[in-house]
Motif scaffolding. Structure first.
Motif, PDB file in Angstrom:
ATOM      1  N   LEU A 250       0.850  -1.190   0.000  1.00  0.00           N
ATOM      2  CA  LEU A 250       0.000   0.000   0.000  1.00  0.00           C
ATOM      3  C   LEU A 250       0.891   1.247   0.000  1.00  0.00           C
ATOM      4  O   LEU A 250       1.660   1.450   0.940  1.00  0.00           O
ATOM      5  CB  LEU A 250      -0.943   0.008   1.212  1.00  0.00           C
ATOM      6  N   PRO A 251       0.785   2.071  -1.039  1.00  0.00           N
ATOM      7  CA  PRO A 251       1.727   3.194  -1.175  1.00  0.00           C
ATOM      8  C   PRO A 251       1.698   4.161   0.006  1.00  0.00           C
ATOM      9  O   PRO A 251       2.729   4.713   0.372  1.00  0.00           O
ATOM     10  CB  PRO A 251       1.255   3.906  -2.448  1.00  0.00           C
ATOM     11  N   SER A 252       0.526   4.342   0.620  1.00  0.00           N
ATOM     12  CA  SER A 252       0.450   5.332   1.703  1.00  0.00           C
ATOM     13  C   SER A 252       1.005   4.796   3.027  1.00  0.00           C
ATOM     14  O   SER A 252       1.373   5.562   3.908  1.00  0.00           O
ATOM     15  CB  SER A 252      -1.001   5.750   1.920  1.00  0.00           C
ATOM     16  N   LEU A 253       1.037   3.480   3.161  1.00  0.00           N
ATOM     17  CA  LEU A 253       1.385   2.873   4.449  1.00  0.00           C
ATOM     18  C   LEU A 253       2.904   2.896   4.645  1.00  0.00           C
ATOM     19  O   LEU A 253       3.647   2.354   3.828  1.00  0.00           O
ATOM     20  CB  LEU A 253       0.862   1.434   4.480  1.00  0.00           C
ATOM     21  N   CYS A 254       3.343   3.545   5.718  1.00  0.00           N
ATOM     22  CA  CYS A 254       4.777   3.738   5.933  1.00  0.00           C
ATOM     23  C   CYS A 254       5.451   2.456   6.395  1.00  0.00           C
ATOM     24  O   CYS A 254       4.847   1.648   7.105  1.00  0.00           O
ATOM     25  CB  CYS A 254       4.997   4.842   6.955  1.00  0.00           C
ATOM     26  N   GLU A 255       6.734   2.307   6.017  1.00  0.00           N
ATOM     27  CA  GLU A 255       7.491   1.095   6.332  1.00  0.00           C
ATOM     28  C   GLU A 255       8.017   1.200   7.761  1.00  0.00           C
ATOM     29  O   GLU A 255       9.208   1.444   8.008  1.00  0.00           O
ATOM     30  CB  GLU A 255       8.650   0.908   5.345  1.00  0.00           C
ATOM     31  N   GLN A 256       7.111   1.046   8.685  1.00  0.00           N
ATOM     32  CA  GLN A 256       7.476   1.231  10.089  1.00  0.00           C
ATOM     33  C   GLN A 256       6.477   0.480  10.946  1.00  0.00           C
ATOM     34  O   GLN A 256       5.280   0.473  10.646  1.00  0.00           O
ATOM     35  CB  GLN A 256       7.394   2.730  10.404  1.00  0.00           C
ATOM     36  N   ILE A 257       6.977  -0.170  12.000  1.00  0.00           N
ATOM     37  CA  ILE A 257       6.048  -0.839  12.911  1.00  0.00           C
ATOM     38  C   ILE A 257       6.599  -0.765  14.343  1.00  0.00           C
ATOM     39  O   ILE A 257       7.793  -0.973  14.565  1.00  0.00           O
ATOM     40  CB  ILE A 257       5.767  -2.299  12.462  1.00  0.00           C
TER      41      ILE A 257
END
Ligand code: 5AD
Ligand code: SF4
Length: 438
Positions: A250-257
Motif C-alpha cells: 500500500l503506497p500510503s502505508l509507511c514502512e514502520q512498525i
C-alpha cells in the motif's frame, strides 16, 4: 470567557483525548490558557500505566490546593486513566477536586461543569465505542493527526492496567473512520496515525466484521498518495501475512512498525500472559522483513518483571540484538492495581530493576546508532514538520517513512512538504543531512 488549562500525561490516546476535550470545551465557550493562575478550569488528563506516572499526577494536583483557595470559582477536574482507576477515592483524598471523569466519558465534562457546585463522578463505561461522531477535535499539529480506530483491550497481560482503565476492546465503525480521514485530507493534513491498544485486532467484533488490513486498504484508496498512514500499536500475535504484504504494497502505508515484545524470555512471556513466545515473535519479524525489507522496527520492553532471573534478562538482551531494533521504549516493571503480576510473590528489588534498565538502555543506544548509520550516504524522503525541530530555526526537520527524525538545511522549505534529503550524519536518536533537488 472562562479559561481552560489542560495538562496531559501519558500516551498518544491521551493526547488525542486532550484534543477532543479541548474541542468540546471550546464549543462551550472556553478559551485556552498556558497559565494555571489565570485558569477558571484546570483539567489533568492522566496516565496510570506505571506508578511513577500516577505519582506525577498526585504531586501536580497537590500544587493546585493553594490556587483553589485563592481563586473563587476555580474548578479542578481529573480525567483519563487515573480517574477511571481511582474514581470516588480521588474525591475523598483531594477535597478541593471538583470532578473525576473516565476516558470513556469525555462528553460528561461539559454537563458536569454546568451542573453547578456539586462534586461529580463520571466513570461508568459506555458499552460501545464511546466517541460521539460530532465531537470536534482541536488538533495540536496541522500536518499529522491521530485517529482513534478502537478503544480498550481484551488481552489482560498480567502487568497491564489498560483493560481496567480503558475497558474492553471496542472498534469504531469503518465508515466513521474513513469519513474522519476524508475530512483531514480536505483540510490538508499529510499524515494520519491510526490509534488503538491492539490496533491490528480491529474490526473482528463489528457486524459485519472487517479486518484491519481491509480498513488499511480503504484508507489507502481514499488518501491516494496525498497522506502517509501509520498505526500504533499492533500485537505480535495478530501480525499476519496480509498485514506484512500491506506494509509492502500500500503506497500510503509507511514502512514502520512499533511491535511491543516486553521480554525475550519464554518463561517471562508466559508469566506475562502475552499470548506469544519468542519464536513466534521472531517469525513475525522475519515475515515483516521478508515482505518489506526497508521496515523500521521499534518495541516496548519491560525489565525486572516478577521472577525475572539474570538468564531471563539476558534472553531479552539477546532478542534485542537478534532483531536489531531501530528503537525501543524500555521500562522498569511497576506493580499496578488489579493486575495479576501485582500479586506475584517474587517481586524484584528496585536496585535490580534499575541496573537492568541501565544495561538495556546502553545496548539499545548502540543498536539504534547502528541502524541509523546504515542511512549514511542515502537519500530519504522527509515529510517536513516544524514540530520535530528542537527550537533550532536554522535547520528544518521532519520524518522519513520509517519515522526517523531528520534535521537538514535547505532553502524555501515549507511545512507539510515532502523533500529529499541526503543523509550525512547519524546519532542514535536522529539523522542529519542536506536537501537535494532530484
Ligand atoms: N510496568 C512497566 N511497564 C509497563 N507497561 C505497561 N504496564 C507496565 C507496568 N506495569 C509498558 C509496556 C507497554 C507500554 C505502553 O508500557 O511495555 O507496552
Ligand atoms: Fe496492556 Fe497487553 Fe492490552 Fe497491550 S495487549 S494494552 S500490554 S493488556
Amino acid at each position: 470567557m472562562p479559561k481552560l488549562k489542560l495538562i496531559t500525561f501519558g500516551c498518544q490516546a491521551n493526547e488525542l483525548d486532550s484534543e477532543r476535550i479541548t474541542g468540546l470545551l471550546l464549543r462551550e465557550g472556553y478559551t485556552l490558557t498556558e497559565r494555571e493562575e489565570d485558569a477558571d478550569l484546570i483539567l489533568l488528563n492522566t496516565c496510570a500505566i506505571r506508578e511513577k506516572a500516577e505519582h506525577k499526577v498526585y504531586s501536580r494536583l497537590g500544587t493546585f490546593q493553594v490556587l483553589k483557595r485563592q481563586r473563587a470559582g476555580l474548578k479542578i477536574g481529573i480525567c483519563g486513566c487515573v480517574a477511571q482507576q481511582e474514581g470516588q477515592a480521588l474525591l475523598k483524598r483531594f477535597p478541593y477536586l471538583d470532578f473525576v471523569v473516565g476516558p470513556g466519558q469525555l462528553t460528561a465534562i461539559a454537563p458536569l461543569l454546568q451542573a453547578g457546585t456539586a462534586r461529580g463522578l463520571a466513570t461508568a463505561r459506555a458499552p460501545g465505542y464511546s466517541y460521539p461522531v460530532d465531537a470536534p477535535v482541536q488538533r495540536q499539529n496541522s500536518i499529522r493527526a491521530w485517529v482513534s480506530i478502537m478503544e480498550g483491550c481484551d488481552r489482560f497481560c498480567t502487568f497491564c492496567v489498560v483493560p481496567f482503565t480503558r475497558g474492553r476492546e471496542r472498534s469504531r465503525p469503518p465508515e466513521e473512520i474513513v469519513e474522519e480521514i476524508r475530512g483531514l485530507k480536505r483540510q490538508g493534513y499529510r499524515e494520519v496515525t491510526l490509534l488503538g491498544q491492539t490496533v491490528n485486532s480491529y474490526g473482528r467484533k463489528l457486524t459485519p466484521p472487517i479486518s484491519f488490513v481491509e480498513l488499511l486498504r480503504r484508507i489507502d484508496h481514499l488518501v491516494d498518495g496525498h497522506m502517509r498512514v501509520r498505526f500504533t500499536s499492533p500485537h505480535p500475535s495478530d501480525v499476519t501475512d496480509e498485514l506484512a504484504a500491506a506494509l509492502a504494497e500500500l503506497p500510503s502505508l509507511c514502512e514502520q512498525i512499533h511491535l511491543p515484545v516486553q521480554s525475550g524470555s519464554d518463561r517471562i512471556l508466559h508469566r506475562m500472559k502475552r499470548g506469544h513466545d519468542r519464536d513466534e515473535y521472531l517469525e513475525k519479524v522475519a515475515l515483516l522483513r521478508a515482505k518489506a525489507p526497508e521496515i523500521a522496527i521499534t518495541t516496548d520492553i519491560i525489565v525486572g518483571f516478577p521472577g525475572e532471573t539474570e538468564e531471563d534478562f539476558q534472553a531479552t538482551l539477546d532478542l534485542m540484538q537478534e532483531v536489531g531494533y531501530d528503537g525501543a521504549f524500555i521500562f522498569k516493571y511497576s506493580p499496578r492495581p488489579h493486575t495479576e503480576a501485582e500479586e506475584m510473590p517474587d517481586q524484584l528489588s528496585e536496585e535490580v530493576r534499575g541496573r537492568r534498565l541501565e544495561q538495556a538502555l546502553v545496548l539499545m543506544n548502540r543498536l539504534s546508532l547502528e541502524r541509523n548509520r546504515a542511512y549514511l550516504g542515502r537519500t530519504v524522503e522527509v515529510l517536513v514538520n516544524r514540530e520535530d525541530a528542537k527550537g533550532d530555526s536554522v535547520r528544518h526537520s521532519g520524518r522519513t517513512r520509517q519515522n526517523k527524525i531528520v534535521h537538514f538545511s535547505g532553502e524555501g522549505v515549507e511545512d507539510g512538504s515532502v523533500v529529499s534529503v541526503a543523509i550525512t550524519w547519524a546519532s542514535a536518536l536522529y539523522l542529519q543531512g542536506e536537501m537535494v533537488c532530484l
